[in-house]
Motif scaffolding. Structure first.
Motif, PDB file in Angstrom:
ATOM      1  N   ARG A 270       0.861  -1.190   0.000  1.00  0.00           N
ATOM      2  CA  ARG A 270       0.000   0.000   0.000  1.00  0.00           C
ATOM      3  C   ARG A 270       0.894   1.236   0.000  1.00  0.00           C
ATOM      4  O   ARG A 270       1.999   1.217   0.525  1.00  0.00           O
ATOM      5  CB  ARG A 270      -0.889  -0.024   1.247  1.00  0.00           C
ATOM      6  CG  ARG A 270      -2.034   0.983   1.256  1.00  0.00           C
ATOM      7  CD  ARG A 270      -2.874   0.784   2.505  1.00  0.00           C
ATOM      8  NE  ARG A 270      -3.437  -0.568   2.564  1.00  0.00           N
ATOM      9  CZ  ARG A 270      -3.739  -1.212   3.672  1.00  0.00           C
ATOM     10  NH1 ARG A 270      -3.524  -0.642   4.857  1.00  0.00           N
ATOM     11  NH2 ARG A 270      -4.245  -2.427   3.631  1.00  0.00           N
ATOM     12  N   PHE A 271       0.427   2.316  -0.623  1.00  0.00           N
ATOM     13  CA  PHE A 271       1.227   3.542  -0.663  1.00  0.00           C
ATOM     14  C   PHE A 271       1.616   3.974   0.747  1.00  0.00           C
ATOM     15  O   PHE A 271       0.821   3.909   1.679  1.00  0.00           O
ATOM     16  CB  PHE A 271       0.442   4.672  -1.315  1.00  0.00           C
ATOM     17  CG  PHE A 271       0.501   4.689  -2.820  1.00  0.00           C
ATOM     18  CD1 PHE A 271       1.238   3.759  -3.517  1.00  0.00           C
ATOM     19  CD2 PHE A 271      -0.188   5.661  -3.532  1.00  0.00           C
ATOM     20  CE1 PHE A 271       1.296   3.778  -4.914  1.00  0.00           C
ATOM     21  CE2 PHE A 271      -0.143   5.695  -4.917  1.00  0.00           C
ATOM     22  CZ  PHE A 271       0.594   4.750  -5.610  1.00  0.00           C
ATOM     23  N   THR A 272       2.847   4.430   0.869  1.00  0.00           N
ATOM     24  CA  THR A 272       3.284   5.084   2.097  1.00  0.00           C
ATOM     25  C   THR A 272       2.929   6.571   1.992  1.00  0.00           C
ATOM     26  O   THR A 272       2.500   7.046   0.921  1.00  0.00           O
ATOM     27  CB  THR A 272       4.791   4.946   2.296  1.00  0.00           C
ATOM     28  OG1 THR A 272       5.464   5.635   1.214  1.00  0.00           O
ATOM     29  CG2 THR A 272       5.217   3.477   2.301  1.00  0.00           C
ATOM     30  N   VAL A 273       3.124   7.309   3.074  1.00  0.00           N
ATOM     31  CA  VAL A 273       2.856   8.749   3.035  1.00  0.00           C
ATOM     32  C   VAL A 273       3.726   9.426   1.981  1.00  0.00           C
ATOM     33  O   VAL A 273       3.242  10.247   1.188  1.00  0.00           O
ATOM     34  CB  VAL A 273       3.108   9.379   4.424  1.00  0.00           C
ATOM     35  CG1 VAL A 273       3.031  10.904   4.343  1.00  0.00           C
ATOM     36  CG2 VAL A 273       2.105   8.858   5.443  1.00  0.00           C
ATOM     37  N   LYS A 274       5.010   9.067   1.937  1.00  0.00           N
ATOM     38  CA  LYS A 274       5.923   9.691   0.970  1.00  0.00           C
ATOM     39  C   LYS A 274       5.520   9.366  -0.458  1.00  0.00           C
ATOM     40  O   LYS A 274       5.575  10.226  -1.342  1.00  0.00           O
ATOM     41  CB  LYS A 274       7.360   9.240   1.246  1.00  0.00           C
ATOM     42  CG  LYS A 274       7.962   9.833   2.514  1.00  0.00           C
ATOM     43  CD  LYS A 274       9.411   9.418   2.684  1.00  0.00           C
ATOM     44  CE  LYS A 274      10.019  10.043   3.947  1.00  0.00           C
ATOM     45  NZ  LYS A 274      11.435   9.642   4.135  1.00  0.00           N
ATOM     46  N   GLN A 275       5.123   8.126  -0.717  1.00  0.00           N
ATOM     47  CA  GLN A 275       4.701   7.750  -2.065  1.00  0.00           C
ATOM     48  C   GLN A 275       3.430   8.496  -2.464  1.00  0.00           C
ATOM     49  O   GLN A 275       3.297   8.933  -3.610  1.00  0.00           O
ATOM     50  CB  GLN A 275       4.465   6.240  -2.131  1.00  0.00           C
ATOM     51  CG  GLN A 275       5.727   5.404  -2.108  1.00  0.00           C
ATOM     52  CD  GLN A 275       5.427   3.914  -2.026  1.00  0.00           C
ATOM     53  OE1 GLN A 275       4.557   3.475  -1.265  1.00  0.00           O
ATOM     54  NE2 GLN A 275       6.153   3.118  -2.809  1.00  0.00           N
TER      55      GLN A 275
END
Length: 309
Positions: A270-275
């Protein structure tokens, strides 16, 4: 903010020599604010972990929010997890986070409140008032949640059901901050379609809605899925396809790409905050509007509260 009347008690203290001394018990607040410094205006709402009030700070005359921390089941004082949360929240200062400015206490153990920045609206009341869905450039939210990485199993009843990540629904007690990215995806979808994206009324119904949108989970797209505590006991619909494009046919590929990255079964991919922040969605037109240019609406919930008084 008036609590139950305080009853002064006489207590006996023993000195090191065994002498008994009588004295009147009086509250000690340490570095915290006294909850009586705040004038209660109305109740804003109630969440999973506490009741929130709109109050006026009698010192500064500012309108703030008081969130009462639930302590009904605590017998050994303030839990360490709550102390850690308060410490982190007091250090965080950001325009997209509901800032915690102080802690207020009353004379009883359960009288512990977070003094928070007051937000005039919440997502639910805005969706009720705004006749058309928000455009991609108008979505500005403040988030009130702490990100932490405890090293021990955690409660499965975290987050309101509609925004609860699938790993939590399947009984994983070692979840990570990825659950917050799932919640962000649910809110993004809610703004896009102008109604809750996954409004299940039970955990089974919630999973059924998730499968209807994303297809059925399996070990291929989510390694280790079949070993989750509830993976075998919960019956899921059999659906091999993803419906995001069908549910949101008029949105750009970047918009759908960000939504799909947030609403990914496997928390490790799942996307991270940075991604998420670096996603091309935030660079395409229309660019985000300045919050000062967004439309404003009356505080309907406070008007309703005044009528009920």
């Amino acid at each position: 903010m008036t609590e139950s009347p305080q009853v002064t008690r006489t207590i006996k203290l023993s000195t090191v020599k065994g002498t008994q001394i009588e004295c009147n018990e009086s509250p000690f607040y340490g570095n915290c604010r006294d909850v009586e410094d705040f004038e209660k205006l109305n109740r804003v709402g109630e969440g999973t972990y506490g009741v929130v009030y709109r109050v006026r700070d009698t010192r500064t005359k500012q309108i703030v929010a008081l969130k009462k921390i639930r302590m009904e089941r605590e017998t050994d004082g303030m839990p360490v997890s709550s102390l850690r949360e308060i410490s982190i929240l007091k250090r965080m200062k950001h325009q997209n986070i509901v800032n915690v400015t102080d802690v207020a206490v009353g004379p009883r153990l359960e009288s512990i409140f977070l003094v928070m920045e007051y937000c005039e609206q919440d997502l639910g009341s805005l969706l009720d008032m705004v006749p058309t869905p928000y455009t991609p450039s108008e979505s500005v939210l403040k988030i009130a949640r702490t990100l932490s990485l405890p090293g021990k199993p955690m409660t499965p009843n975290v987050v309101t059901l509609w925004y609860r990540a699938p790993e939590v629904l399947f009984g994983d007690t070692n979840y990570t901050t990825a659950i917050d990215l799932w919640s962000a995806g649910c809110i993004m979808g809610e703004l896009m379609q102008h109604k809750p994206l996954l409004p299940g009324n039970t955990e089974q119904a919630q999973l059924d809605l998730i499968v209807k949108l994303l297809g059925s989970p399996n070990d291929l797209i989510w390694p280790g899925f079949s070993k989750l505590p509830s993976a075998k006991s919960l019956v899921l619909p059999n659906q091999s396809y993803n419906n995001i494009k069908e549910v949101f046919p008029r949105y750009s590929e970047n918009t759908l790409g960000l939504l799909a990255g947030l609403l990914t079964y496997n928390p490790k991919t799942r996307f991270t905050v940075k991604q998420a922040i670096a996603h091309p969605y935030f660079q395409e037109s229309p660019r985000a509007q300045d919050p000062a240019l967004l439309p404003t609406y009356p505080e309907v919930r406070n008007q309703l509260a005044e009528r009920e008084r």
